[in-house]
Write a protein that holds these residues in place. Structure first.
Motif, short mmCIF file in Angstrom:
data_model
loop_
_atom_site.label_atom_id
_atom_site.label_comp_id
_atom_site.label_asym_id
_atom_site.label_seq_id
_atom_site.Cartn_x
_atom_site.Cartn_y
_atom_site.Cartn_z
N UNK A 292 0.79 -1.31 0.06
CA UNK A 292 0.06 -0.10 0.11
C UNK A 292 0.94 1.10 0.11
N UNK A 293 1.69 1.33 -1.05
CA UNK A 293 2.45 2.69 -1.19
C UNK A 293 1.73 3.71 -1.87
N UNK A 294 1.05 4.65 -1.09
CA UNK A 294 0.07 5.47 -1.60
C UNK A 294 1.03 6.69 -2.05
N UNK A 295 1.19 6.83 -3.44
CA UNK A 295 2.28 7.94 -3.87
C UNK A 295 1.46 9.34 -3.80
N UNK A 296 0.11 9.37 -3.58
CA UNK A 296 -0.59 10.36 -3.79
C UNK A 296 -0.87 11.17 -2.14
N UNK A 297 -0.24 10.38 -1.19
CA UNK A 297 -0.20 10.76 0.00
C UNK A 297 1.02 11.30 0.54
N UNK A 298 0.72 12.60 1.10
CA UNK A 298 2.07 13.39 1.51
C UNK A 298 2.94 12.67 2.55
N UNK A 299 2.22 12.19 3.41
CA UNK A 299 2.82 11.53 4.62
C UNK A 299 3.66 10.31 4.15
N UNK A 304 8.82 7.49 2.71
CA UNK A 304 9.68 6.76 1.52
C UNK A 304 10.97 7.64 1.52
N UNK A 305 10.89 9.13 1.59
CA UNK A 305 12.19 9.71 1.52
C UNK A 305 13.18 9.47 2.89
N UNK A 306 12.58 9.30 4.05
CA UNK A 306 13.25 8.80 5.14
C UNK A 306 13.95 7.34 4.79
N UNK A 307 13.01 6.70 4.52
CA UNK A 307 13.32 5.45 4.33
C UNK A 307 14.67 4.95 3.16
N UNK A 340 2.49 10.85 -12.69
CA UNK A 340 3.18 12.00 -12.21
C UNK A 340 3.69 11.82 -10.93
N UNK A 341 2.84 10.98 -10.25
CA UNK A 341 3.39 10.49 -8.87
C UNK A 341 4.55 9.61 -8.91
N UNK A 342 4.39 8.85 -9.91
CA UNK A 342 5.70 7.73 -10.02
C UNK A 342 7.19 8.64 -10.63
N UNK A 343 6.77 9.73 -11.45
CA UNK A 343 7.87 10.83 -11.94
C UNK A 343 8.38 11.41 -10.49
N UNK A 344 7.48 11.63 -9.71
CA UNK A 344 7.85 12.44 -8.58
C UNK A 344 8.97 11.50 -7.57
N UNK A 345 8.09 10.22 -7.62
CA UNK A 345 9.06 9.36 -6.80
C UNK A 345 10.47 9.02 -7.17
N UNK A 346 10.54 9.07 -8.55
CA UNK A 346 11.81 8.97 -9.36
C UNK A 346 12.79 9.99 -9.06
N UNK A 347 12.14 11.21 -8.99
CA UNK A 347 13.00 12.52 -8.50
C UNK A 347 13.60 12.19 -6.84
#
Length: 531
Positions: A292-299, A304-307, A340-347
């Motif tokens: 349940x990796x919700x990429x549209x959820x800010x938290x 994920x960034x912390x991970x 768009x959310x996947x692209x942001x995750x790639x960044x």
């Protein structure tokens, strides 16, 4: 003279091992062995026989093509370029095997006119084959268990009571009452509130009013062993259990050394000395599982960034990220939103170059991710959505659901589906004791199947049911489920649910292959989150 002697040696050696060579194959093999020294000939002949025995043979008559293949495998032995450390296998590429009752062995199903390649929309007979194949796997496995094996094959001192499996047609033709009977069959509800048992020979009505249930979740369309007595066209069930499970090592004896799991290697990688050595030498390697990796959820994105930051200095072998990747419905904009959310995750991943280069990012779609129906196995997320991300993170892999992961000698099956929830909701008898996780693990491993439920509850593409089979048992089964996180082990196979990442306070699972150990992990709360 030397050629005549060699021909006799070749024919007799094959004959002693239960094979016969056609003339063309014998001529070819003699021509290959003739230039060698006499001592080398016998050594090579033994090696060739060994590799012939590993081939998926339809008959004991060996042709030239099979001899050539055996020689090729001999030459390549010990330097197999397909011995990869990590391999992600599509559910649509899992090899198919069928049990040959005459040879007491599983043989690989090769595409032919009689056995065409599986298709998404296969012919209707594939639905019948689905249940027959499941039954065959469980019947042959149960028949050789010590409780059911003939007396000569089992240790009578260790087994207090022996059972005899009877087909359903035995009871349908019985003139009198039959006591102390045991039957293996498919549990079905042909009429509302009235359960039956089915096998290839017939259907039997069951009386479950005084049934004692063993550990497990009993759902319609699962295979069960029932014990009781038969009278007046009704089987009165005293005890109901699952077919006994079988350790992976025992099962593999009936497959030989062929690769049953899938991947580029023709032979099983479990005994690869190179991979065993690599696995032991890399004790710190790990695989991270999140669901349940919700990429549209800010938290979620923040965690994920912390991970990624925490693992940036010691990159894991892989991050296995399971859907759903969006927490809400976006209608016609769903695909564009996910892109768009996947692209942001790639960044974000690119902020940690060491991680982006050394770790694999494996994405497994959830039930509501675009753009496929809720039918298993599910294809990967379309490339039109993932292209931007893959350009930024070339080490990413968008896999099917379920998918198989081979790490060194270990076999891992991953599925994102609410299996525990569905089984608990559809069980005919909810267990009154024990942990649900243990009941679930025993159910899927005894059934040798990820989703032994009615097709209306968990739809499956008939021709690709093999992708959901768990036979022989893998080393690890990971099921992304809404149910609370758990880790349990049964028959040396670990069954794990990492739980919902956002709903479990950002907890996840970390697998250490060298130790065959699963660890619980959690991202700590930020200072502004603490109360």
């Amino acid at each position: 003279m030397a050629e005549v002697k060699l021909r006799k040696l070749v024919l007799s050696t094959f004959r002693l091992n239960g094979f016969s060579l056609i003339a063309e194959a014998c001529d070819f093999l003699v021509s290959q062995l003739l230039p060698l020294e006499a001592s080398e000939r016998e050594e090579w002949l033994d090696k060739i026989i060994e590799h012939v025995q590993k081939l998926p043979l339809a008959s004991p008559t060996i042709n030239r093509a099979q001899v050539e293949q055996a020689i090729h495998e001999c030459v390549r032995s010990g330097q197999d370029v397909t011995e990869t450390v990590l391999n992600v296998i599509s559910a649509f590429e899992v090899p198919r095997f069928r049990f040959n009752p005459e040879r007491k062995k599983f043989l690989k199903v090769l595409d032919s006119k009689d056995a065409p390649a599986p298709e998404i929309f296969h012919s209707p007979d594939a639905k019948g084959s689905l249940y027959r194949d499941r039954y065959t796997i469980l019947f042959q496995r149960t028949s050789r268990h010590e409780l059911f094996a003939p007396t000569l094959l089992a240790d009578t001192d260790k087994v207090a009571r022996r059972y005899t499996l009877q087909p359903i047609e035995y009871f349908l033709s019985a003139p009198d009452k039959v006591t102390n009977a045991t039957v293996l069959g498919l549990l079905t509800e042909l009429r509302e509130g009235c359960f039956y048992l089915e096998d290839p020979t017939g259907t039997l009505q069951l009386d479950l009013s005084e049934t004692r249930y063993h550990t497990g979740l009993y759902i319609e369309n699962c295979y069960v062993l029932v014990e009781g007595w038969y009278d007046d066209k009704v089987f009165h069930v005293e005890g109901m259990g699952f077919p006994p499970p079988e350790a992976s090592k025992t099962s593999r004896a009936y497959f030989g050394n062929v690769n049953t799991f899938g991947g580029p290697s023709a032979a099983s990688l479990r005994s690869s000395t190179k991979l065993i050595k690599y696995e032991k030498e890399n004790e710190d390697e790990m695989i991270v599982f999140l669901s349940d990796v919700w990429l549209d959820n800010f938290k979620v994105v923040s965690k994920l960034r912390t991970l990624f930051q925490g693992y940036s200095e010691f990159p894991p072998v892989a991050f296995v990220l399971m859907g759903n990747f969006l927490s809400a419905e976006y209608g016609a904009l769903r695909s564009q939103m996910l892109k768009s959310k996947l692209s942001a995750l790639g960044d974000i991943i690119c902020e940690f170059p060491e991680l982006a280069q050394k770790s694999k990012f494996i994405f497994i779609p959830g039930p509501t991710d675009p753009a496929a129906p809720k039918i298993l196995p599910r294809p990967p997320i379309p490339k039109t959505i993932t292209d931007d991300f893959q350009k930024k993170v070339p080490t990413s892999i968008f896999a099917t659901n379920p998918c198989r992961i081979q790490y060194c000698t270990q076999e891992i099956v991953v599925i994102r589906e609410d299996l525990v929830t569905k089984m608990c909701r559809n069980t005919i008898h909810f267990p009154t004791s024990g942990e649900i996780a243990e009941h679930f693990a025993k159910t899927i491993l005894c059934q040798a199947h990820l989703a032994p439920m009615p097709l209306a509850v968990c739809p499956v593409y008939w021709a690709f049911d093999t992708a959901l089979q768990l036979y022989p048992l893998p080393d690890l089964v990971v099921t992304g489920d809404q149910f609370c996180a758990f880790s349990t082990c049964y028959m040396d196979c670990q069954v794990v649910n990492p739980g919902s990442f956002p709903k479990s306070e950002f907890s996840f699972k970390v697998y250490i292959p060298a130790l065959r150990q699963m660890e619980d992990s959690q991202i700590a709360k930020d200072s502004d989150e603490t109360t």
